[in-house]
Design a protein around this motif. Structure first.
Motif: not given
Length: 207
Positions: A113-117, A124-128, A134-145
């Motif tokens: 499901r996870v893709r590096f674009v 950017e990390v995207k899903v599907g 993919s929403g915000e980074n659960i560890f450090v916050g902010g967008k996964n881009r």
């Protein structure tokens, strides 16, 4: 007798080939089925100035730089973890088998499901398959881009069998933020995309 009946007369054959010769610069000849644009195309290219060729080359290079790259998923790490878990089960070590097996299952699901674009500006990390956010980074916050211009350095561990990809960027925080991701993508494609967009790493590429 049958050959004579079904063969076209010489005058017809001659007219046919004369007709092909007259229109071969514009239309396909029915006797070959190929478009005969090569002569006129070569003539136009011969008159192209070096400046025009350089401009065309520059435009093509810019288009190539804008291409989006998405490395293919890779399941070697989950499979290896399942193998290790199976070995622990065989050795009757369930304490080690359970967490290793669960980690393998997690990475297997993530690989599907996870893709590096890699687009023209950022990773950017995207899903599907539909490449959803993919929403915000659960560890450090902010967008996964993360923009390539903010990358300080990056590495693959280990090049011959990449397990982890590491990079440090200054977009999340000025002093630099470190990221680690399991390599659940094609290692060579991932390495080539990082080299092209972010510059070379200190290690060699995956074999």
């Amino acid at each position: 007798m049958e050959i004579a009946l079904f063969s076209p007369p010489p005058s017809f054959v001659s007219a046919h080939y004369h007709k092909c010769d007259a229109f071969r610069s514009k239309f396909p000849c029915s006797s070959t089925g190929k478009l005969l644009y090569s002569n006129s195309h070569s003539t136009r290219n011969a008159g192209t100035t070096p400046t025009r060729r350089a401009l065309i080359s520059s435009v093509l290079d810019q288009k190539a730089e804008k291409e989006t790259v998405i490395p293919d998923p890779d399941y070697r790490i989950p499979v290896a973890l399942f193998g290790m878990a199976g070995g622990f089960v065989y050795a009757d070590n369930l304490v080690a088998a359970v967490p290793v097996g669960l980690l393998g299952l997690l990475l297997l699901v993530q690989a599907t499901r996870v893709r590096f674009v890699f687009d023209k500006d950022a990773l950017e990390v995207k899903v599907g398959d539909q490449l959803q956010e993919s929403g915000e980074n659960i560890f450090v916050g902010g967008k996964n881009r993360w923009k390539y211009s903010t990358f300080v350095n990056w590495e693959l561990w280990w090049p011959s069998f990449p397990i982890l990809v590491y990079f440090k960027e200054t977009q999340t925080k000025p002093e630099g933020q470190i990221h680690f991701f399991p390599v659940i993508f094609n290692g060579k494609q991932l390495y080539n995309a990082l080299v092209e967009r972010c510059g070379p790493s200190k290690t060699s590429g995956p074999s």
